[in-house]
Structures are given as structure tokens and as C-alpha cells.
Design a protein around this motif. Sequence first.
Motif, short mmCIF file in Angstrom:
data_model
loop_
_atom_site.label_atom_id
_atom_site.label_comp_id
_atom_site.label_asym_id
_atom_site.label_seq_id
_atom_site.Cartn_x
_atom_site.Cartn_y
_atom_site.Cartn_z
N ARG A 1 1.20 -1.06 0.10
CA ARG A 1 -0.12 0.52 -0.23
C ARG A 1 0.75 1.57 -0.44
N ASN A 2 2.03 1.12 0.74
CA ASN A 2 2.80 2.61 0.54
C ASN A 2 4.58 3.00 -0.44
N ARG A 3 3.17 1.64 -1.95
CA ARG A 3 3.75 2.20 -3.16
C ARG A 3 3.13 3.01 -4.27
N ASN A 4 3.71 2.14 -5.64
CA ASN A 4 2.69 2.49 -6.69
C ASN A 4 0.93 1.72 -6.28
N ALA A 5 1.23 0.60 -5.79
CA ALA A 5 -0.22 -0.24 -5.38
C ALA A 5 -1.53 0.70 -4.96
N VAL A 6 -2.89 0.76 -6.10
CA VAL A 6 -3.67 1.48 -6.09
C VAL A 6 -5.14 0.65 -6.12
N ALA A 7 -4.63 -1.01 -6.73
CA ALA A 7 -5.93 -2.07 -6.50
C ALA A 7 -5.01 -3.02 -6.49
N TRP A 8 -5.81 -4.15 -6.15
CA TRP A 8 -6.26 -5.76 -6.12
C TRP A 8 -7.40 -6.09 -6.59
N LEU A 9 -6.28 -7.12 -7.51
CA LEU A 9 -7.77 -8.13 -7.82
C LEU A 9 -7.36 -9.59 -7.43
N GLN A 10 -8.59 -10.39 -6.91
CA GLN A 10 -7.48 -12.03 -6.30
C GLN A 10 -7.63 -12.42 -8.06
N LYS A 11 -6.92 -13.57 -8.05
CA LYS A 11 -7.14 -14.44 -9.58
C LYS A 11 -8.25 -15.13 -8.55
N PRO A 12 -9.16 -16.03 -9.60
CA PRO A 12 -9.21 -15.98 -11.30
C PRO A 12 -10.34 -14.62 -11.06
N PHE A 13 -10.33 -13.30 -12.02
CA PHE A 13 -11.37 -12.46 -11.66
C PHE A 13 -11.54 -12.41 -13.23
N GLU A 14 -12.70 -11.65 -13.50
CA GLU A 14 -13.31 -11.18 -14.73
C GLU A 14 -12.74 -10.32 -15.22
N PHE A 15 -12.87 -10.00 -16.29
CA PHE A 15 -12.00 -9.34 -17.20
C PHE A 15 -12.48 -8.11 -17.10
#
Length: 133
Positions: A92-106
Motif C-alpha cells: 500500500r505504501n508504493r504505487n499499488a492502487v488496487a488489487w484483484l484476486q485470481k481468478p477474476f473477470e476481464f
Amino acid sequence: MRILMADQDAALTERLKSNLVQHNHSTEIAANAAESLMRLKDFLPDVLVIEGTLPPDGCENVLSSMWEDPSLSHIPAVILLAATETTFDGLRNRNAVAWLQKPFEFDDLLQKVQAAAQSGAVPVSDENPRIET
């Protein structure tokens, strides 16, 4: 929009690249951390989509290198995880602004990428909780 996909799963990145190109996004692929850093500097994407466990030691070194490089520090990252949100907390203290857990929808990825491009990379803190789940 220019998107760099960094994931060791070649089949996944090719499929995602094809879908992103169909949505008029210029997309490059990297298979490991070293290639990611090289492509970041050459391609200068609007958004980095990166696997949380990207070889050799996860995405942490890539994000740290981006954060320390003024030419890359503005690029937001969407992290692809095969784990839970707790894995994301350290990023969170870097460039990461969002996340998705695999598997995910396009469509979910596309939504995160578009939101990341609009928000840019700003350090996240309690005062600035921009992380989307």
C-alpha cells in the motif's frame, strides 16, 4: 491507454493483452521482474498490472524501484493476487492502487485499470485510503 502486463503466466497475459487491445489499449507484456523494469522504462505505461508473486521475489522490488525512480513513480499499479487482501497490505505504501484476486473477470480488471489510470500513484495512508478491493 498504455498498459504493461507483468505476469509469468504467458497464456493469461496473451489473453488479457488481446482483450485490452480490443478495447483500444496499447499493451506490452513482461514475464519477470527484470523484464518488467526494462519495459517500464522503455514503454512508460499509464498503468502497470503486475502479478503479486512475479519471479524471482514478487512484485515488491519492482514497485520499490518504480517508487524511487522519478520517471516511473507516477505510474499506478494494479496487483494480481492468488491470495487474500492481507498479502496486499505491505504494498500500500508504493504505487499499488488496487488489487484483484485470481481468478477474476476481464471486466473487473478493466474497471480497476481505468480507475488506476485516473487516480495515479500516490502513497496510501490512513489519510489517503485509495486502495480499491
